[in-house]
Design a protein around this motif. Structure first.
Motif, PDB file in Angstrom:
ATOM      1  N   LEU A  77      -0.612  -0.129  -9.401  1.00 18.78           N
ATOM      2  CA  LEU A  77      -1.765  -0.989  -9.168  1.00 18.78           C
ATOM      3  C   LEU A  77      -1.326  -2.358  -8.647  1.00 18.78           C
ATOM      4  O   LEU A  77      -1.949  -2.917  -7.741  1.00 18.78           O
ATOM      5  N   GLU A  78      -0.239  -2.891  -9.198  1.00 18.83           N
ATOM      6  CA  GLU A  78       0.262  -4.178  -8.735  1.00 18.83           C
ATOM      7  C   GLU A  78       0.743  -4.082  -7.292  1.00 18.83           C
ATOM      8  O   GLU A  78       0.539  -5.003  -6.498  1.00 18.83           O
ATOM      9  N   SER A  79       1.361  -2.945  -6.940  1.00 18.87           N
ATOM     10  CA  SER A  79       1.802  -2.777  -5.549  1.00 18.87           C
ATOM     11  C   SER A  79       0.607  -2.704  -4.612  1.00 18.87           C
ATOM     12  O   SER A  79       0.654  -3.210  -3.484  1.00 18.87           O
ATOM     13  N   ILE A  80      -0.503  -2.098  -5.064  1.00 17.66           N
ATOM     14  CA  ILE A  80      -1.725  -2.042  -4.255  1.00 17.66           C
ATOM     15  C   ILE A  80      -2.298  -3.448  -4.080  1.00 17.66           C
ATOM     16  O   ILE A  80      -2.658  -3.856  -2.971  1.00 17.66           O
ATOM     17  N   ALA A  81      -2.353  -4.199  -5.183  1.00 25.10           N
ATOM     18  CA  ALA A  81      -2.888  -5.563  -5.111  1.00 25.10           C
ATOM     19  C   ALA A  81      -2.030  -6.430  -4.197  1.00 25.10           C
ATOM     20  O   ALA A  81      -2.547  -7.215  -3.394  1.00 25.10           O
ATOM     21  N   SER A  82      -0.704  -6.292  -4.326  1.00 31.01           N
ATOM     22  CA  SER A  82       0.206  -7.061  -3.473  1.00 31.01           C
ATOM     23  C   SER A  82       0.029  -6.688  -2.008  1.00 31.01           C
ATOM     24  O   SER A  82       0.045  -7.547  -1.122  1.00 31.01           O
ATOM     25  N   GLN A  83      -0.161  -5.411  -1.757  1.00 35.44           N
ATOM     26  CA  GLN A  83      -0.368  -4.940  -0.390  1.00 35.44           C
ATOM     27  C   GLN A  83      -1.646  -5.531   0.203  1.00 35.44           C
ATOM     28  O   GLN A  83      -1.672  -5.938   1.370  1.00 35.44           O
ATOM     29  N   LEU A  84      -2.697  -5.614  -0.606  1.00 41.37           N
ATOM     30  CA  LEU A  84      -3.956  -6.171  -0.123  1.00 41.37           C
ATOM     31  C   LEU A  84      -3.842  -7.670   0.141  1.00 41.37           C
ATOM     32  O   LEU A  84      -4.516  -8.199   1.019  1.00 41.37           O
ATOM     33  N   ARG A  85      -2.986  -8.355  -0.610  1.00 43.16           N
ATOM     34  CA  ARG A  85      -2.793  -9.786  -0.376  1.00 43.16           C
ATOM     35  C   ARG A  85      -2.088 -10.057   0.944  1.00 43.16           C
ATOM     36  O   ARG A  85      -2.277 -11.113   1.554  1.00 43.16           O
ATOM     37  N   THR A  86      -1.265  -9.133   1.383  1.00 40.52           N
ATOM     38  CA  THR A  86      -0.385  -9.402   2.528  1.00 40.52           C
ATOM     39  C   THR A  86      -0.680  -8.514   3.730  1.00 40.52           C
ATOM     40  O   THR A  86       0.189  -8.310   4.576  1.00 40.52           O
TER      41      THR A  86
END
Length: 721
Positions: A77-86
């Protein structure tokens, strides 16, 4: 024991020995029995402890497994959130456009190469026509190193009957500029090629051709995807080969992996979804979107491929809403700022001319119909945790319906008119939303203030009473998977992906006249239906409009950076060599990329009409967005300067003419030069002309009485400029 001794008391000595042995034997047996019983007791205890230990061990292992899985799910989930930020940083910039292998420059006489398409000699008449032959013999296919799989662009001016026949037969991909695209199957000579597939009928009139070659895999992928959409409408939604496409594919895989690991979705919304879907017109059995709207499809199942784009769309709207809505606690004031962003960034076009675009498409291209503006505005309000709804009002001519957007504030609602580009307020032309729906109904004179001498405003108080009220919710916003993902995002990553229909309906109903029932807005569903039925000509036009983004990735990157719009006062702690993040400035740098703004004389040297058109349009769009981004940053003089750039003066910028006028007027207004702003708006000939005239009138009146705004800037503008 006593019985043994009694019987042996008068016995001979050997009997006593036997008795002694008997006593020892009985003692031994008792000892053995005691040992056996004790062993059984101890063994039983050991057996019981062993079972408990094994059970405890299993429980601990299961607990550790659950913890590992939870940690993996959280990490995913954190990798998904990070991906959406960048996402803006994930744009693939390295791209080499296709090269032209054969055109008039490579012919033997410097003239256009024209070819017919016929059947090879000796084949039956029912065989496909797949021999491309140059009657003038001025081609040099072998000498120019034409190869199998090269693309032939065949500029055939074919009658509509023939076009329709070829499309129905699937004989060719008609992509842009009226060019049929074929693939080279075999090079027979300098003047003869075999093409893949062929035509059902011969083309015996020679037409101009060019041969193109993709020189990298990504460009080949782009061409293949566009051809599939042009020819087969495959896929009908999400067909665009955007520069961040690979990142969105990875996002799609990750969200589905997360969904599987997290245990799937809850089916608790099925009854609610079913009830609200009944407010839509009944779907025919053959309807192309009926399978997408079953309760099972919405409440269950994995994320669809195109839904990664819906998640990206929500991120765009979230970032814009955070930056733009301002600091006011008033829902009406926040909504006014969000609406003004839509008006500045999505130019109005007549509904009949608009493609059935989703909100992200209207935002990307910077233009849309009144309904598409309303949809974008509603999504921005959703991310700002406001409560939007749509009112469909019958105009005074009784033939058309006007789309208004309401935003709830307590038990009142304020209205916005996407076609005017203005709130429906007590001061027509003012950017403030200060009149409620109830007040507009009770005081008809407010609406009459929107009349112009030559054009009365076609909305009346009576029409508002009889309007239709709609909740804005797309199919994706009704899915269980969207709800499951939304629950897990928090803090800076919080993202609204769903609509609580019951809660929203209650809030909206409280602000409406009792006579108005609330239903689901048809437009999002009609848009999906239209995409599944879009004809060849409209698909070709949509491809042509998207090509600058596919061929010139910095154009896409600059646009999405301007949506995110993060601005830091200082670099992140510990990163001493890093500059503070300024997305709007970075967007301008991207729009200044040398591939986007080459000199006109360099573009003129490009021999291909198709490529020249794409390069010119990319330059025009990039130059205009340099101006709009300067406006967003508060750099108003620079915005006006860019709007006067030579790239925006010539005929290539004609479709942006009214947008340029409006942006220039808003820059003058923000500078406090209201007389100039009013004069500029007064010359409007856009689809938004009525609203522009009202704003010009308001500016003139405000200038006359000394109440003119001197810094009516976008809410996110950098005042240090």
């Amino acid at each position: 024991m006593r019985s043994v001794l009694k019987h042996c008391a008068f016995a001979p000595p050997d009997c006593h020995a036997s008795a002694s042995r008997a006593v020892r034997s009985v003692g031994a047996k008792r000892g053995w029995l005691r040992l056996m019983l004790g062993g059984m007791i101890v063994g039983g205890g050991l057996m019981g402890c062993g079972g408990a230990d094994e059970s405890a061990s299993r429980d601990a292992a299961e607990r550790r497994s659950r913890q590992r899985q939870a940690a993996q799910t959280d990490a995913l989930l954190e990798s998904i959130a990070s991906q959406l930020r960048t996402l803006p940083e994930a744009v693939q910039l390295d791209l080499t456009p296709p090269t032209v292998v054969v055109d008039s420059r490579s012919s033997t006489d410097g003239e256009d190469i024209e070819a017919v398409i016929v059947r090879p000699d000796g084949v039956p008449p029912e065989a496909p026509a797949n021999l491309l032959r140059v009657p003038r013999r001025n081609a040099r296919f072998r000498a120019a190193d034409v190869r199998p799989d090269d693309t032939i662009k065949y500029f055939a001016r074919i009658g509509r009957e023939t076009q329709d026949r070829l499309r129905e037969a699937g004989d060719a991909d008609i992509v842009v500029m009226e060019a049929f695209e074929f693939r080279v199957a075999q090079v027979l000579s300098d003047n003869d090629l075999l093409i893949v597939g062929g035509l059902s009928r011969e083309v015996d009139t020679p037409f101009r051709l060019e041969v193109w070659r993709n020189v990298d895999d990504r460009m080949e992928q782009i061409s293949s995807q566009l051809a599939a959409y042009a020819r087969r409408r495959d896929p009908p939604v999400g067909w665009q080969p955007s520069p961040d496409e690979a990142e969105l594919r990875q996002l799609h895989e990750r969200v589905n992996q997360w969904l599987r690991q997290s245990g799937g979705v809850s089916e608790g919304r099925q009854a609610e979804i079913k009830r609200w879907l009944k407010t839509l017109p009944s779907l025919e059995q053959a309807d192309p979107i009926s399978d997408l709207l079953t309760v099972t499809a919405l409440a269950q199942g994995p994320f669809l491929v195109n839904e990664s784009r819906e998640i990206q769309q929500a991120v765009w709207c979230r970032d814009i809403a955070r930056r733009v809505r301002g600091n006011s606690a008033s829902a009406a004031d926040q909504a006014a700022e969000l609406f003004d962003w839509v008006v500045r960034n999505v130019a109005l076009m007549p509904s009949a001319e608009a493609s059935p675009n989703l909100p992200w498409e209207a935002m990307l291209h910077g233009r849309g119909s009144a309904e598409q503006r309303a949809w974008v505005f509603a999504l921005l309000c959703r991310q700002a945790e406001l409560t939007p709804f749509v009112l469909s009002v019958t105009e005074t001519n009784d033939t058309t319906a006007r789309t208004l957007v309401g935003v709830v504030e307590g038990v009142r609602a304020v209205l916005f008119d996407p076609q005017l580009g203005l709130p429906v307020s007590r001061q027509p032309g003012s950017p403030r939303a200060d009149a409620s729906l109830a007040e507009l109904i009770a005081e008809p004179s407010i609406l009459r203030g929107f009349d112009l001498p030559d054009s009365p405003y076609p909305v009346t108080a009576e029409a508002l009473v009889d309007a239709s009220a709609w909740l804005v919710a797309e199919p994706f916003a009704l899915t269980g998977r969207a709800a499951a993902l939304e629950k897990r995002f928090s803090g800076r990553d919080s993202l609204v992906l769903t609509v609580d229909l019951e809660k929203t309906a209650a809030a909206v109903s409280a602000a409406l006249p009792p006579s108005l029932a609330v239903k689901l807005w048809e437009h999002p569903f009609e848009t999906l239906r239209a995409k599944h039925k879009l004809n060849q000509g409209r698909r070709n036009r949509d491809i042509k409009e998207f090509l600058p983004f596919a061929w010139r990735p910095p154009l896409w990157k600059g646009r999405v950076l301007s949506f995110r719009g993060v601005k830091e006062d200082a670099a992140p702690k510990g990163e001493v060599l890093a500059d503070p993040q300024d997305d709007l400035r970075a967007a301008q740098v991207s729009f200044m990329d040398r591939t986007l703004r080459p000199k006109d004389k360099l573009i003129a040297t490009v021999s291909s009409d198709v490529k020249r058109d794409i390069y010119r349009r990319a330059k025009v769009i990039a130059t205009y967005w340099l101006a709009t981004t300067a406006l967003e940053r508060g750099d108003y003089r620079n915005a006006i300067s860019w709007l006067g750039n030579s790239a925006l003066i010539g005929p290539d910028a004609e479709e942006l003419r009214e947008s340029i006028r409006y942006t220039r007027a808003r820059a003058y207004e923000a500078l406090g030069e209201t007389a100039t702003a009013a004069e500029t708006l007064g010359d409007s000939a856009s689809a938004q002309r009525h609203g522009d005239q009202l704003r010009a009138r308001w500016l003139r009146e405000a200038t006359a009485d000394g109440s003119a705004p001197n810094a009516n800037a976008p809410a996110n503008a950098d005042e240090t400029k």
